[in-house]
Every structure is written in C-alpha cells, then in structure tokens.
Design an enzyme around this catalytic site. Structure first.
Site, PDB file in Angstrom:
ATOM      1  CB  CYS A 112      -0.959  -0.029   1.174  1.00 62.50           C
ATOM      2  SG  CYS A 112      -1.925  -1.540   1.208  1.00 62.50           S
ATOM      3  CG  HIS A 246      -3.332   3.149   1.408  1.00 61.85           C
ATOM      4  ND1 HIS A 246      -3.927   2.562   0.303  1.00 61.85           N
ATOM      5  CD2 HIS A 246      -3.316   2.195   2.395  1.00 61.85           C
ATOM      6  CE1 HIS A 246      -4.244   1.311   0.612  1.00 61.85           C
ATOM      7  NE2 HIS A 246      -3.896   1.070   1.864  1.00 61.85           N
ATOM      8  CG  ASN A 276      -6.498  -1.399   1.343  1.00 61.64           C
ATOM      9  OD1 ASN A 276      -5.848  -1.123   0.340  1.00 61.64           O
ATOM     10  ND2 ASN A 276      -5.931  -1.651   2.510  1.00 61.64           N
TER      11      ASN A 276
HETATM   12  N1  COA Z   1     -17.645  -8.744  11.143  1.00 61.37           N
HETATM   13  C1  COA Z   1     -18.075  -8.871  12.406  1.00 61.37           C
HETATM   14  N2  COA Z   1     -17.254  -9.027  13.441  1.00 61.37           N
HETATM   15  C2  COA Z   1     -15.915  -9.029  13.176  1.00 61.37           C
HETATM   16  C3  COA Z   1     -15.404  -8.905  11.884  1.00 61.37           C
HETATM   17  C4  COA Z   1     -16.338  -8.760  10.830  1.00 61.37           C
HETATM   18  N3  COA Z   1     -15.942  -8.624   9.551  1.00 61.37           N
HETATM   19  N4  COA Z   1     -14.062  -8.946  11.932  1.00 61.37           N
HETATM   20  C5  COA Z   1     -13.714  -9.098  13.235  1.00 61.37           C
HETATM   21  N5  COA Z   1     -14.853  -9.159  13.970  1.00 61.37           N
HETATM   22  C6  COA Z   1     -14.989  -9.325  15.423  1.00 61.37           C
HETATM   23  C7  COA Z   1     -13.755  -9.958  16.043  1.00 61.37           C
HETATM   24  O1  COA Z   1     -13.827 -11.366  15.972  1.00 61.37           O
HETATM   25  C8  COA Z   1     -13.862  -9.459  17.463  1.00 61.37           C
HETATM   26  O2  COA Z   1     -14.813 -10.238  18.150  1.00 61.37           O
HETATM   27  P1  COA Z   1     -14.595 -10.588  19.718  1.00 61.37           P
HETATM   28  O3  COA Z   1     -14.593  -9.251  20.415  1.00 61.37           O
HETATM   29  O4  COA Z   1     -15.767 -11.438  19.998  1.00 61.37           O
HETATM   30  O5  COA Z   1     -13.271 -11.275  19.762  1.00 61.37           O
HETATM   31  C9  COA Z   1     -14.454  -8.055  17.298  1.00 61.37           C
HETATM   32  O6  COA Z   1     -15.078  -8.030  16.003  1.00 61.37           O
HETATM   33  C10 COA Z   1     -13.436  -6.965  17.353  1.00 61.37           C
HETATM   34  O7  COA Z   1     -12.345  -7.343  16.525  1.00 61.37           O
HETATM   35  P2  COA Z   1     -11.149  -6.385  16.242  1.00 61.37           P
HETATM   36  O8  COA Z   1     -10.143  -7.081  15.370  1.00 61.37           O
HETATM   37  O9  COA Z   1     -10.697  -5.803  17.531  1.00 61.37           O
HETATM   38  O10 COA Z   1     -11.894  -5.247  15.399  1.00 61.37           O
HETATM   39  P3  COA Z   1     -11.354  -3.849  14.993  1.00 61.37           P
HETATM   40  O11 COA Z   1     -12.182  -2.782  15.541  1.00 61.37           O
HETATM   41  O12 COA Z   1      -9.857  -3.740  15.192  1.00 61.37           O
HETATM   42  O13 COA Z   1     -11.635  -3.854  13.422  1.00 61.37           O
HETATM   43  C11 COA Z   1     -10.388  -4.037  11.406  1.00 61.37           C
HETATM   44  C12 COA Z   1     -10.990  -4.784  12.579  1.00 61.37           C
HETATM   45  C13 COA Z   1      -9.670  -5.049  10.523  1.00 61.37           C
HETATM   46  C14 COA Z   1     -11.521  -3.395  10.626  1.00 61.37           C
HETATM   47  C15 COA Z   1      -9.407  -2.950  11.932  1.00 61.37           C
HETATM   48  O14 COA Z   1      -8.514  -3.507  12.865  1.00 61.37           O
HETATM   49  C16 COA Z   1      -8.635  -2.290  10.854  1.00 61.37           C
HETATM   50  O15 COA Z   1      -9.201  -1.648   9.979  1.00 61.37           O
HETATM   51  N6  COA Z   1      -7.292  -2.400  10.875  1.00 61.37           N
HETATM   52  C17 COA Z   1      -6.444  -1.806   9.875  1.00 61.37           C
HETATM   53  C18 COA Z   1      -6.465  -2.713   8.682  1.00 61.37           C
HETATM   54  C19 COA Z   1      -5.883  -2.097   7.468  1.00 61.37           C
HETATM   55  O16 COA Z   1      -6.145  -0.962   7.159  1.00 61.37           O
HETATM   56  N7  COA Z   1      -5.066  -2.877   6.752  1.00 61.37           N
HETATM   57  C20 COA Z   1      -4.455  -2.496   5.548  1.00 61.37           C
HETATM   58  C21 COA Z   1      -3.388  -1.515   5.766  1.00 61.37           C
HETATM   59  S1  COA Z   1      -2.603  -1.114   4.317  1.00 61.37           S
END
Ligand code: COA
Length: 322
Positions: A112, A246, A276
């Site tokens: 990215c 990005h 993304n």
């Molecule tokens: N739908 C529903 N629930 C989901 C889920 C989905 N698609 N993905 C994860 N969960 C659940 C998890 O299992 C967790 O459940 P639990 O509390 O029972 O364990 C809960 O939601 C919270 O998970 P978490 O990973 O803490 O969520 P988050 O708020 O961090 O959101 C992302 C997850 C991936 C959206 C977030 O971390 C993110 O955007 N990170 C950056 C990713 C990114 O930009 N990557 C590319 C960079 S170039």
C-alpha cells in the site's frame, strides 16, 4: 524531486460485491463493516487481470495528458498481485500501449506504499535528467490474495488500477520522506508460491493481518511522516490543499486528520466505493478528483501511503494537471 503529474487515469472492474454479499459467506454485517471501516462495496476482477487493468488505466492517463505512447521513457508498475511474474507487469503494459521506447520495471512488495514509492522513483529519474516522461501505475487484483473465509480481512480489499503521467519540471522540487521497519513485518503477510517448503498452511498464501497492530501503526506513523515531509520542504499545513491518503479505512483517515489538526474536508475519500485497493488507491482517488475538476492548478498535494513491510511514506506534489 522535479517531476510533475500532467495526466491521470483509472480502471476498476464493473462487477461489485457489497457488504450484504459478503455477509452471505462469512459471519459479518453491512452495519459492522461500515462502522469499522467505512467500506460499502468493492469492485472485483472477473475477466480483468492486473495487467489488463494497469494497461487500461495507463491508456486513459496518456489520453488525459495528451501524450503519445512513444513519448514515454519509463513505465513503473507498483503491484503485489500481478498475474505475471515474467515478463514484468510494466513490460506487458508497454506492449499493450505501444510505448516502444520505455524502460519498464515493477515495484513489487511495497504494497500500500507502492504508489508513493513508484512516484518517488520516477521523480528521481526525472530529476536526474535520465528520463523526461514517465508513466506510473498502481494495479491490484487483491481478490486473488484474499482469504474469503477470513472475515477480518475479506471485508477490506478490492481490485482496480490507477495511473499518472509525470514529466520533468524544475518548479516541482520537493523531497519525499519514506520509512521501512522490517522487524514489524509480521503484522501483514502473504507467502509466495515460491516459498520453497511443503509445510506452509494454505491460508498463508493469502493476506494475513493483525488488524489492530496495523491500525495503531497507521494512525501513529502517517501523521508523523506528513509532519516530516512538510518540515523537510519548509511547508506548513496551510500550504497544503489536499492530503491524498492511501484508502485503507475511514477511521484511519479521520484519525490522521485529527492528529494533524486539519479539517477532514482536506482528506478526500472514496474507500466506501472501492475498499482498500493497495497500490491503486492513491492514483484512483487522484484520477477521480482530477476528472471532477476538484484539483486546482498550483495547489500543493500530499500523497501518503502505508502498509506491509511495514513501510510508509509521503511526497509533496504541486498540481499541474492536464
Ligand atoms: N464482522 C463482524 N465481526 C468481526 C469482523 C467482521 N468482519 N471482523 C472481526 N470481527 C470481530 C472480532 O472477531 C472481534 O470479536 P470478539 O470481540 O468477539 O473477539 C471483534 O469483532 C473486534 O475485533 P477487532 O479485530 O478488535 O476489530 P477492529 O475494531 O480492530 O476492526 C479491522 C478490525 C480489521 C476493521 C481494523 O482492525 C482495521 O481496519 N485495521 C487496519 C487494517 C488495514 O487498514 N489494513 C491495511 C493496511 S494497508
């Protein structure tokens, strides 16, 4: 760096998958995805490939710049998801466009941050007087690297390509800032089929991510690198018209704007529509803004990317346009 963007183009597949479509095969919901990421749908390649999307985006950028393919000295394609290893994607684009005099290579693995690094590489060649005209492309078929059983990642990504034509221009002299931190690489990984061992679990061939670690990295490092690039070029936030970040997650963009104490209106977003698209996200957004007439001549833009490696970087460019 003395290279200026003088035309843009983009291509996204017509087939789209919205959040409700994803909720049919993993345990998620439209509300959850919108709230945590800002993504509503993504465009997914069916008959398209990374090469075909890159070629079409490149062709549109040449038309927008009013430049013939024969005038291109350099083609760079940033990608982590090409359908070809050999010949490189950039050579395939050269063939499609008929850019017979161009030197062509890919910037692979920068994910990215790929477009910012490709932009910087082209600008360095232009500054050095080695080439006069470059075509810089980000193109991705991330759907081929997505584990569609993993709800933590499959909601995020989309396919597409964006391109920019750059020309040597002494007036656009800004230095970029880029960083890499290999020791944090485990936060975002994807094994190649060339990894040479039979003991690799199948899911390792898809993008694997520690979402929270990547989120924390981005909201800390992106404002930092933007401040650094402004300082390096003796600029202040008031000098900047738009920040072209990005497009990974709306909450990341919101947090960056807040940490920089800049209005969110200076951070255009289109991730709701595309998700993304890795190296393609910055040039796709740039092209949309350009074609909508939202970029003003002489306006300073900050381009900022971040992603696997971990890598991150920012560049300043003055908008000249087509
Ligand atoms: N739908 C529903 N629930 C989901 C889920 C989905 N698609 N993905 C994860 N969960 C659940 C998890 O299992 C967790 O459940 P639990 O509390 O029972 O364990 C809960 O939601 C919270 O998970 P978490 O990973 O803490 O969520 P988050 O708020 O961090 O959101 C992302 C997850 C991936 C959206 C977030 O971390 C993110 O955007 N990170 C950056 C990713 C990114 O930009 N990557 C590319 C960079 S170039």
């Amino acid at each position: 760096m003395a290279g200026i963007i003088c035309g843009t183009g983009a291509y996204v597949p017509s087939y789209t998958m919205d959040n409700d479509d994803i909720a049919k095969f993993v345990d998620t919901s439209d509300a959850w995805i919108r709230e945590r990421t800002g993504v509503a749908r993504r465009h997914i390649a069916r008959q398209e490939t990374t090469v075909s999307m890159a070629s079409e985006a490149g062709k549109r950028a040449l038309e927008n710049a009013g430049i013939r393919a024969e005038e291109i000295d350099l083609i760079l394609v940033a990608t982590i998801s090409s359908d070809v290893v050999l010949p490189c994607t950039a050579c395939e684009v050269q063939k499609e466009l008929g850019a017979v005099y161009a030197t062509c290579f890919d910037i692979g693995g920068a994910a990215c941050t790929g477009f910012v690094l490709a932009y910087n590489t082209a600008a360095a060649y232009l500054t050095g007087g080695i080439y006069r005209t470059a075509l810089v492309i980000g193109s991705e078929s991330l759907s081929n690297l997505t584990n569609w059983k993993d709800r933590g990642t499959c909601i995020l990504f989309g396919d597409g390509a964006g391109a920019a034509v750059m020309r040597a221009d002494e007036r656009n002299r800004y230095l970029p800032v880029t960083h890499s931190e290999g020791v944090k690489g485990a936060a975002l990984t994807c094994k190649s089929r060339c990894c040479g061992t039979k003991e690799v679990p199948e899911e390792a061939y898809f993008i694997q991510m520690d979402g929270q670690a990547v989120f924390k990295f981005a909201v800390r490092r992106v404002p930092e690198v933007i401040r650094e690039v402004l300082e390096k070029n003796r600029l202040v936030p008031e000098d900047i018209g738009l920040y072209i970040l990005h497009q990974a997650n709306r909450r990341i963009v919101d947090a960056v704007a807040k940490r920089l104490n800049e209005p969110i209106e200076k951070f255009p977003m289109n991730l709701e529509e595309y998700g993304n698209t890795s190296s393609a996200s910055i040039p796709i957004l740039l092209d949309e803004l350009n074609r909508a007439g939202k970029l003003k001549q002489g306006q300073k833009l900050v381009l900022a990317g971040f992603g696997a490696g971990l890598t991150w970087g920012a560049a300043v460019t003055e908008w000249k346009g087509s």
